[in-house]
Structures are given as C-alpha cells and as structure tokens.
Write a protein that holds these residues in place. Structure first.
Motif, PDB file in Angstrom:
ATOM      1  N   THR A   1       0.623  -1.498  -0.246  1.00 35.43           N
ATOM      2  CA  THR A   1      -0.098   0.386   0.275  1.00 35.43           C
ATOM      3  C   THR A   1       0.776   1.279   0.048  1.00 35.43           C
ATOM      4  N   PRO A   2       0.251   2.536  -0.461  1.00 34.97           N
ATOM      5  CA  PRO A   2       1.151   3.713   0.101  1.00 34.97           C
ATOM      6  C   PRO A   2       1.811   3.896   1.125  1.00 34.97           C
ATOM      7  N   GLU A   3       1.320   3.668   2.085  1.00 29.93           N
ATOM      8  CA  GLU A   3       1.791   3.304   3.554  1.00 29.93           C
ATOM      9  C   GLU A   3       2.727   2.704   3.493  1.00 29.93           C
TER      10      GLU A   3
ATOM     11  N   GLU B   1       5.899   4.356   1.941  1.00 29.65           N
ATOM     12  CA  GLU B   1       5.912   5.080   2.762  1.00 29.65           C
ATOM     13  C   GLU B   1       7.152   5.014   4.432  1.00 29.65           C
TER      14      GLU B   1
ATOM     15  N   ASP C   1      -0.595   2.649  -8.748  1.00 31.39           N
ATOM     16  CA  ASP C   1      -0.600   1.707  -8.117  1.00 31.39           C
ATOM     17  C   ASP C   1       0.469   2.257  -6.951  1.00 31.39           C
ATOM     18  N   VAL C   2       1.850   1.675  -7.156  1.00 25.72           N
ATOM     19  CA  VAL C   2       2.476   2.132  -6.126  1.00 25.72           C
ATOM     20  C   VAL C   2       3.848   2.939  -6.477  1.00 25.72           C
TER      21      VAL C   2
ATOM     22  N   THR D   1       3.548   7.221  -4.936  1.00 26.65           N
ATOM     23  CA  THR D   1       3.477   7.064  -3.483  1.00 26.65           C
ATOM     24  C   THR D   1       5.998   6.994  -3.690  1.00 26.65           C
TER      25      THR D   1
ATOM     26  N   ASN E   1       8.930   9.945  -2.623  1.00 25.12           N
ATOM     27  CA  ASN E   1       9.629   9.757  -1.622  1.00 25.12           C
ATOM     28  C   ASN E   1      10.902   9.312  -2.371  1.00 25.12           C
TER      29      ASN E   1
END
Length: 519
Positions: free
Chosen positions: A47-49, A52, A218-219, A222, A226
């Motif tokens: 997921t984005p989280e 990160e 999706d990936v 993000t 970062n």
C-alpha cells in the motif's frame, strides 16, 4: 502441461522470499510459472503507507551506511560477487520460472551482475574520490569537489530482465552510499528478491534495501514522491509519466525506454556472421530485449541470399519449455503479452505484409509461446512498422545506398540501439556514427556496447534520458558538493586602496593568469 519445476524453487523458499515485501492491506497477486500457468506464490502487494515506511526504514539505515568508508562498502560487494557466482544455478532457476525465458538467456542475464559489480569495485575509489581544483586566487585558494549520496534511490525494474536491472542498477547506487527501494514487476519479483537476500548475506545492512510490489499506477506515485532519485527501465509512455512527476518533485531521474532498433547490412558484410547475429538480434530472449532488432535493412546485392539463409536459420531454432539448455527460444512473459505481439503481426498481415516464417502462436509449447517471425513489406501504417512489438518479430527491408540506409534507420522516434555490419570496419563505423542512437554496435547486435561497462549506455530521442554504466552510471547517484577553501583574506580590495585601482589590478591579474594558462 507436464514440466517439472526446478528442485531449488520450493514453496518454502518462495514464501521466504516474498515475506520481505511489506503489505498491510494491499492483498496479494498470483505469481505464476509461465510455462504451465501454475500459481507459484501469492505475492504481497504494498500500500502507499507500506511504501512510505519502506523509505523510512531505508533512510534510517542509509544514514549509517553513508558513513562507512568506501573500502568497507566495497568489501560487501566483493563478497556479493562471489555469492552470485556460487548460487548461479538457483538464480537461473528463479529467472526462468518467473519469466519463461530459455535457460541459455536466463544464464546470460545473471552475468550482468558480476560484470557491473566487478567494474565498480575497481573504478569507484577513483570516481568517488575528492578532487582538488584551483580556486579563484592562485596559491591561497582552492576548491574541493566531493561526492555525497543522494539519499534513497527508487529503482523501478522491468519484467524482461528483472535480476539484471533490479540488482545491477542497485549496485552503483549502494556503492555511492545510498539506500534503495526496488519496485520489480509483479510477474518477475522473485529473482531480485533473492539478489537482495544474497546482498545481505554478503554484509549489506538489513533494511538498507527495501522491496515494494504492486501495479505501477498503484505503487509508482508514492515511490517517486518519497525518492531522492529514480532509475526506471520500461516503456516510453510510462517514462514520460515518471519524468514528469520527478520534475515536479525536483529530483533527478534516469530513464531507459523503448526502442525500434535498426540493423544495417552493408554489401561487404560476412553473411555467416550476419545471419548468426541476426538470429540473436531478432529472437534472443524471445525478442523481449530493449535493444533487440526489429528492423533489418539489407543491401540489394545480398538481400535475397541473406533472406533465404535467415529464414532457414529461424526455422531451425529449437523453441520449447524446458529447464535445461536445449531450447534456444523460450516463452513470452505472459499470455497478455503474447496476444499483444500477435496483434502486431495480424495487423501487418491485414495491411499487406508477407510472412516469410512464423506468424503464429505455439500452444503446443505452452500458453505464451509465439513462433519466431520474419516479415516482408512492413510499412509505417502498421503497428509493427512504427511501434515497439517487443517479441520474436522482425521486418526485412532493402536499400541501395548508404545514405538511404541511414535515412531509413533514423526514420523513427526512438534511438536506443543500432547494429551495422560490414567488412570495411572503418566504413561501418562511419555509417554507425551517422545513426541517431545511444548505442551502436559494429558487427555485433548489442552485447559489445552494453557489456562495455566502462562506457555509459543510454538512449536518445524517445528512448530515454541519462545512462547506466561508466562513471556517469555511478555519479548520477551522487550530488556534487563544492567546498571552497580560502587560506588568506585576499578576495576584497586591500584597505586604503581606492576601488578603481583595485579594479585595474584585478584586470591585470586576470590577463597574467590567462597568459600563464592558470585561468
């Protein structure tokens, strides 16, 4: 289809590899064996989280890694070099099971890592060393050029060479003192995951290299948001999206993109060598190489002879699914990609192209096999005439003069690789230098240029920005810091001297320094 999976690729082994991928609520993706369609493992999706947090973990480890002396960092890669060779068979098994490529090509892919590691182990101490330059005032001033790591590099690797790109692109980034977050393609995540496991066995700090998985849309956002720098290998359309987002974030990126690569055969070329080279150029890795040849321009005087010999050689190729070295051509990476390749051929046939051999799927070999295909009469109104087919499909064309051949070769938006064959080496080089391409191979298809790790390799036009290999392939992962050193305060006007007199003295000084060759 009855084909036995390699003994090294156990469920326990695969589950251990994919357990490295962070995934809290991203679900899984069914990673399949290409030859059979059997599900090998459920690949976690990040997921984005998760992404990160992966960057946070890598960044924390990078702060310590960057403080390691270069000699200590290089010691890790010396050991990694040995481990890659020691575990070569397992790496080949993984590459083959996830990509479906012939074992011969899977083995060749593994060679890129020790070649890249070996080159930078030797070259990095000189490239990354501080460099002293003259300052504005001789003797009392100087400038020190130092190289600082960018931070954490995002590497987006393609499915056609997952190990060679995912790992080889990480090596110089890590040697320069960076952390790395790798995003492999879902279809081919196993071999880069194993490569990172071997890096850690060689002494790389845990957490420094992270792997995130998921579909690009999706990936990707993000990851780019970062990262301190992005290395991408893939399609031109995706490259544009990545370059635009990197630009908005004011970070650098290196993009190796698509190609519609030409080959020119001059009338004095050795046809024995040309036919052998053409077979690899068109059908190596089942045509799934960014630098492979999709357009062949043959001089009128030898066209018929070459065509007949080339067709015969293509029809003699051993195509099949096997975990041994017998097949010369393997599968395409997926059924979806096979359908895309087939659509290019069908479009060409519908618009008047002639199939000299191939032109069909090979379901008897496996679900994603397509026959080595040679076409005549391909024009620019066909998908196969302008777009990158990226499969075992090549078009033959005639030419009469060198000027015509060069014009035809350059008649494309791409500029990644080109190949020129001729007996007169100096003339072949002259022809090659006229082609608008980042890589040009004389009497070879692609290996001579790409395997020359001391020379940067990249694309021009719509084939990319930046390069890998050479000093540039290491320096791109660093920021240059300029440390100016002044031993004595002489930069301003001396006290009591009128500014007008100081101006005259500075002009005289600059004239003297220019005459002496100092400035």
């Amino acid at each position: 289809m009855s084909i036995k999976r390699p003994a090294s690729v156990t469920d326990e082994f695969l589950n251990r590899l994919v357990s490295r991928v962070p995934s809290t609520s991203g679900g899984t993706w069914k990673l399949t064996e290409v030859y059979t369609g059997e599900v090998l493992v459920e690949l976690p999706q990040s997921t984005p989280e998760d992404i990160e947090r992966a960057f946070e973990t890598s960044r924390k480890a990078q702060q310590e890694w960057a403080q390691w002396p270069l000699k200590k960092r290089l010691k890790v890669f010396k050991k990694f070099h040995s481990l890659v060779l020691k575990h070569n068979e397992t790496i080949v098994d993984l590459i083959q099971v996830e990509s479906g490529k012939a074992r011969r090509m899977a083995f060749e892919e593994t060679l890129d890592i020790p070649m890249v590691a070996g080159y930078y182990i030797k070259r990095a101490p000189k490239v990354l060393a501080d460099k002293k330059h003259a300052g504005p005032v001789p003797v009392v001033s100087s400038s020190l050029e130092t190289r600082q790591p960018k931070g954490v590099v995002g590497i987006i690797a393609p499915w056609n060479f997952p190990f060679a790109t995912g790992i080889s692109d990480s090596i110089p980034a890590l040697i320069a003192g960076n952390g790395v977050v790798v995003k492999p393609d879902n279809k081919t995540a196993l071999s880069p995951l194993y490569g990172i496991e071997l890096m850690e066995k060689a002494g790389l700090p845990k957490g420094l290299v992270q792997v995130v998985c998921g579909e690009g849309p999706d990936v990707g956002p993000t990851l780019i948001d970062n990262a301190n720098y992005v290395m991408f290998t893939g399609s031109t359309n995706t490259g544009r999206v990545i370059g635009e987002r990197a630009g908005r974030n004011l970070i650098g990126c290196c993009l190796e993109l698509g190609g519609k690569n030409p080959m020119i055969v001059l009338p004095d070329a050795n046809l024995d060598d040309v036919v052998k080279g053409a077979i690899f150029g068109a059908f190596g890795n089942t045509g799934q190489i960014c630098m492979h040849i999709e357009r062949m321009y043959i001089h009128d005087s030898i066209y018929d002879t070459f065509r007949d010999r080339f067709v015969a050689a293509a029809e003699a190729l051993k195509v099949g699914a096997a975990y041994d070295f017998e097949p010369e051509v393997g599968s395409l990476v997926s059924v979806d990609h096979k359908n895309r390749v087939a659509s290019h051929v069908e479009d060409a046939i519908a618009k008047g192209a002639k199939v000299l051999t191939g032109g069909r799927e090979l379901p008897e070999a496996g679900p994603a096999f397509f026959a080595p295909t040679i076409l005549e009469g391909v024009t620019k109104d066909m998908l196969a005439g302008v777009g990158e087919t990226f499969g075992p499909v090549v078009a033959l064309h005639r030419f009469s003069t060198e000027d015509e051949a060069v014009a035809l070769a350059n008649d494309t938006d791409y500029g990644l690789n080109a190949s020129v064959w001729g007996g007169d080496l100096d003339n072949a080089i002259r022809v090659g230098r006229r082609i608008q391409s980042g890589n040009v191979n004389i009497n070879d298809i692609l290996a001579t240029a790409y395997a020359s790790k001391g020379t940067p390799s990249g694309g021009v036009k719509q084939s990319g920005v930046g390069a890998r290999h050479g000093d540039q392939g290491l320096l791109k992962y660093t920021d240059c810091q300029n440390v100016g050193i002044l031993k004595k305060q002489v930069m301003g006007a001396p006290e009591g001297v009128p500014f007008e007199d100081n101006v005259k003295q500075q002009i005289i000084g600059l004239r003297v320094m220019r005459k002496l060759g100092i400035r």
